[in-house]
Design a protein around this motif. Structure first.
Motif, PDB file in Angstrom:
ATOM      1  N   TYR A 191       0.906  -1.249  -0.137  1.00 36.75           N
ATOM      2  CA  TYR A 191      -0.077  -0.086   0.084  1.00 36.75           C
ATOM      3  C   TYR A 191       0.803   1.265   0.011  1.00 36.75           C
ATOM      4  O   TYR A 191       0.596   2.214  -0.648  1.00 36.75           O
ATOM      5  CB  TYR A 191      -0.892   0.035   1.116  1.00 36.75           C
ATOM      6  N   PHE A 192       2.028   1.215   0.617  1.00 31.59           N
ATOM      7  CA  PHE A 192       2.796   2.263   0.818  1.00 31.59           C
ATOM      8  C   PHE A 192       3.563   2.565  -0.875  1.00 31.59           C
ATOM      9  O   PHE A 192       3.513   3.913  -1.158  1.00 31.59           O
ATOM     10  CB  PHE A 192       3.895   2.142   1.610  1.00 31.59           C
ATOM     11  N   ILE A 193       3.700   1.732  -1.431  1.00 32.22           N
ATOM     12  CA  ILE A 193       4.102   1.915  -2.878  1.00 32.22           C
ATOM     13  C   ILE A 193       2.951   2.450  -3.842  1.00 32.22           C
ATOM     14  O   ILE A 193       3.234   3.246  -4.343  1.00 32.22           O
ATOM     15  CB  ILE A 193       4.635   0.197  -3.385  1.00 32.22           C
ATOM     16  N   GLU A 194       1.829   1.794  -3.469  1.00 34.21           N
ATOM     17  CA  GLU A 194       0.598   2.450  -4.325  1.00 34.21           C
ATOM     18  C   GLU A 194       0.698   3.926  -3.898  1.00 34.21           C
ATOM     19  O   GLU A 194       0.378   4.609  -4.853  1.00 34.21           O
ATOM     20  CB  GLU A 194      -0.581   1.793  -3.854  1.00 34.21           C
ATOM     21  N   THR A 195       0.844   4.266  -2.878  1.00 36.98           N
ATOM     22  CA  THR A 195       0.738   5.775  -2.281  1.00 36.98           C
ATOM     23  C   THR A 195       1.777   6.318  -3.086  1.00 36.98           C
ATOM     24  O   THR A 195       1.538   7.460  -3.547  1.00 36.98           O
ATOM     25  CB  THR A 195       0.952   5.806  -0.706  1.00 36.98           C
ATOM     26  N   MET A 196       2.970   6.084  -3.110  1.00 32.01           N
ATOM     27  CA  MET A 196       4.051   6.571  -3.757  1.00 32.01           C
ATOM     28  C   MET A 196       3.533   6.874  -5.281  1.00 32.01           C
ATOM     29  O   MET A 196       3.919   7.853  -5.957  1.00 32.01           O
ATOM     30  CB  MET A 196       5.454   5.830  -3.914  1.00 32.01           C
ATOM     31  N   ARG A 197       2.903   5.954  -6.085  1.00 33.30           N
ATOM     32  CA  ARG A 197       2.609   5.834  -7.470  1.00 33.30           C
ATOM     33  C   ARG A 197       1.482   6.814  -7.709  1.00 33.30           C
ATOM     34  O   ARG A 197       1.353   7.356  -8.729  1.00 33.30           O
ATOM     35  CB  ARG A 197       2.466   4.463  -7.900  1.00 33.30           C
ATOM     36  N   LYS A 198       0.524   6.809  -6.714  1.00 33.92           N
ATOM     37  CA  LYS A 198      -0.358   7.579  -6.911  1.00 33.92           C
ATOM     38  C   LYS A 198      -0.170   9.039  -6.751  1.00 33.92           C
ATOM     39  O   LYS A 198      -1.033  10.138  -7.404  1.00 33.92           O
ATOM     40  CB  LYS A 198      -1.663   7.252  -5.661  1.00 33.92           C
ATOM     41  N   HIS A 199       0.866   9.302  -5.947  1.00 32.12           N
ATOM     42  CA  HIS A 199       1.222  10.741  -5.597  1.00 32.12           C
ATOM     43  C   HIS A 199       2.827  11.060  -6.105  1.00 32.12           C
ATOM     44  O   HIS A 199       3.566  11.056  -5.164  1.00 32.12           O
ATOM     45  CB  HIS A 199       1.100  11.186  -3.994  1.00 32.12           C
ATOM     46  N   PRO A 200       2.983  11.011  -7.412  1.00 29.89           N
ATOM     47  CA  PRO A 200       4.427  10.817  -7.954  1.00 29.89           C
ATOM     48  C   PRO A 200       5.135  12.049  -7.772  1.00 29.89           C
ATOM     49  O   PRO A 200       6.401  12.092  -7.749  1.00 29.89           O
ATOM     50  CB  PRO A 200       4.170  10.625  -9.372  1.00 29.89           C
ATOM     51  N   THR A 201       4.611  13.118  -7.140  1.00 29.04           N
ATOM     52  CA  THR A 201       5.409  14.189  -7.032  1.00 29.04           C
ATOM     53  C   THR A 201       5.622  14.330  -5.489  1.00 29.04           C
ATOM     54  O   THR A 201       6.553  15.358  -5.010  1.00 29.04           O
ATOM     55  CB  THR A 201       4.516  15.559  -7.438  1.00 29.04           C
ATOM     56  N   ALA A 202       4.949  13.658  -4.554  1.00 25.26           N
ATOM     57  CA  ALA A 202       5.222  13.596  -3.114  1.00 25.26           C
ATOM     58  C   ALA A 202       6.798  12.914  -2.981  1.00 25.26           C
ATOM     59  O   ALA A 202       7.166  11.852  -3.484  1.00 25.26           O
ATOM     60  CB  ALA A 202       4.286  12.758  -2.476  1.00 25.26           C
ATOM     61  N   ASN A 203       7.561  13.643  -2.154  1.00 26.62           N
ATOM     62  CA  ASN A 203       8.816  13.042  -1.918  1.00 26.62           C
ATOM     63  C   ASN A 203       8.751  12.146  -0.382  1.00 26.62           C
ATOM     64  O   ASN A 203       8.503  12.774   0.461  1.00 26.62           O
ATOM     65  CB  ASN A 203       9.835  14.284  -1.566  1.00 26.62           C
ATOM     66  N   VAL A 204       8.931  10.963  -0.776  1.00 23.22           N
ATOM     67  CA  VAL A 204       8.645   9.898   0.248  1.00 23.22           C
ATOM     68  C   VAL A 204      10.066   9.264   0.568  1.00 23.22           C
ATOM     69  O   VAL A 204      10.554   8.786  -0.031  1.00 23.22           O
ATOM     70  CB  VAL A 204       7.719   8.655  -0.261  1.00 23.22           C
TER      71      VAL A 204
END
Length: 335
Positions: A191-204
């Motif tokens: 789910y954390f990976i999905e979050t990164m992909r859904k919000h590609p401009t967020a710096n995670v």
């Protein structure tokens, strides 16, 4: 602080998954809110703090459920019901905070320990909540990656926790994730990976010690008391670090993810003065570069030039780590 800049911090504070582990001080499972000491990035009087001019909201934590539970359990004295309400608390904080910030140019997530897991669980929902305001987003998941041993038991172990804490039905998860959770097919790391992909401009970003003593202790204790796994209870620091590399190697495939690894056993950095002394060589080893605070300060303005990973040590392929060492870096995670 500046009302246009928000530091949104998920507090840490242990976890409990049974009557045994609900009893302090076995797992540090807090029974009432306890404010932090306001050090590290939480200390707005320190001129070295890159977020000193931010307004801070802290999601306090005393539910023992990584800010995600929504149920009751008979863990109290004489079987009295205990409220596991991390979701309701975090949800109320988010709704209140959203009303206070009609505009927002910068959203920074802080966390520590169980708060790091809370960040990984909530980040998608929180970013969605503020997306209409278009802030730059930076997240620091500090010192909990959810490592359990052996890896083949990861799904069953997480299923146990999701059921124990009543995590599958709440709105921190989207509909598809809720369904996977009910089907026993949901992993927090996915789910954390999905979050990164859904919000590609967020710096995670994720910060970990290679042999974090608290992460190892919790992993061992959970596998013994919840899963009756002597193999899991026997996890070594070398096994922990090997599996941490496996997880980070998956995350680092996402272009908006960065990792910072530190030699040693320290648990949590950002709520402490260690923010300013930590390098990849240790929590108080000034010989390494970059310093943790300098690395953190680069986001989001200079994110494009920040290396995808900071790690000190010999490059080693993931399939062939030295069996009794942790002073190496998986080839994908070497500086």
């Amino acid at each position: 602080g500046d009302p246009d800049k928000l530091l949104y911090n998920f507090q840490g504070g242990g976890a409990c998954w049974s009557k045994l582990t609900f009893t302090p001080p076995l797992t540090g499972c807090l029974h009432e809110p306890t404010p932090d000491d306001w050090s590290g990035i939480l200390n707005f009087t320190d001129p070295a703090n890159p977020y000193r001019d931010y307004t801070m909201v802290v999601v306090l934590y005393c539910s023992g459920d990584m800010h995600a539970g929504s149920t009751t359990q008979p863990w109290g004295r004489h079987g009295k019901d205990v409220q596991i309400r991390g979701f309701e608390n975090a949800d109320a904080v988010l709704k209140w905070t959203s009303q206070q910030f009609p505009t927002l140019s910068s959203l920074v997530f802080g966390s520590c320990s169980a708060g790091s897991l809370g960040l990984q669980y909530w980040a998608n929902r929180v970013i969605d909540e503020f997306s209409d305001r278009g802030p730059d987003v930076v997240a620091f998941a500090d010192s909990f990656a959810g490592i359990l041993w052996p890896p083949r038991d990861q799904q069953a172990s997480q299923d146990f926790l999701f059921e124990t804490w009543g995590m599958c039905n709440n709105s921190a998860l989207d509909d598809a994730a809720q369904q996977r959770c009910h089907n026993g097919e949901f992993l927090l790391q996915d789910y954390f990976i999905e979050t990164m992909r859904k919000h590609p401009t967020a710096n995670v970003n994720m910060i970990n010690s290679k042999t974090d003593a608290v992460q190892i202790l919790f992993g061992k204790g959970f596998m013994l008391t919840a899963m009756d796994s002597r193999e899991g209870f026997s996890m070594t620091p070398q096994q922990f670090y090997k599996e941490l590399n496996v997880v980070l190697a998956q995350y680092i495939k996402e272009p908006n993810f960065r990792s910072y690894l530190v030699d040693g056993t320290q648990h949590c950095f950002t709520p402490y003065q260690l923010t300013y002394t930590t390098t990849p060589l240790g929590a108080e080893d000034s010989d390494g570069t970059p310093r943790l605070v300098d690395w953190m300060s680069a986001f989001p303005r200079f994110a494009s030039v920040v290396p995808s990973s900071v790690c000190a040590g010999e490059e080693v392929a993931l399939g062939t780590p030295p069996p009794n060492r942790t002073d190496y870096c998986h080839v994908a995670l070497s500086t």
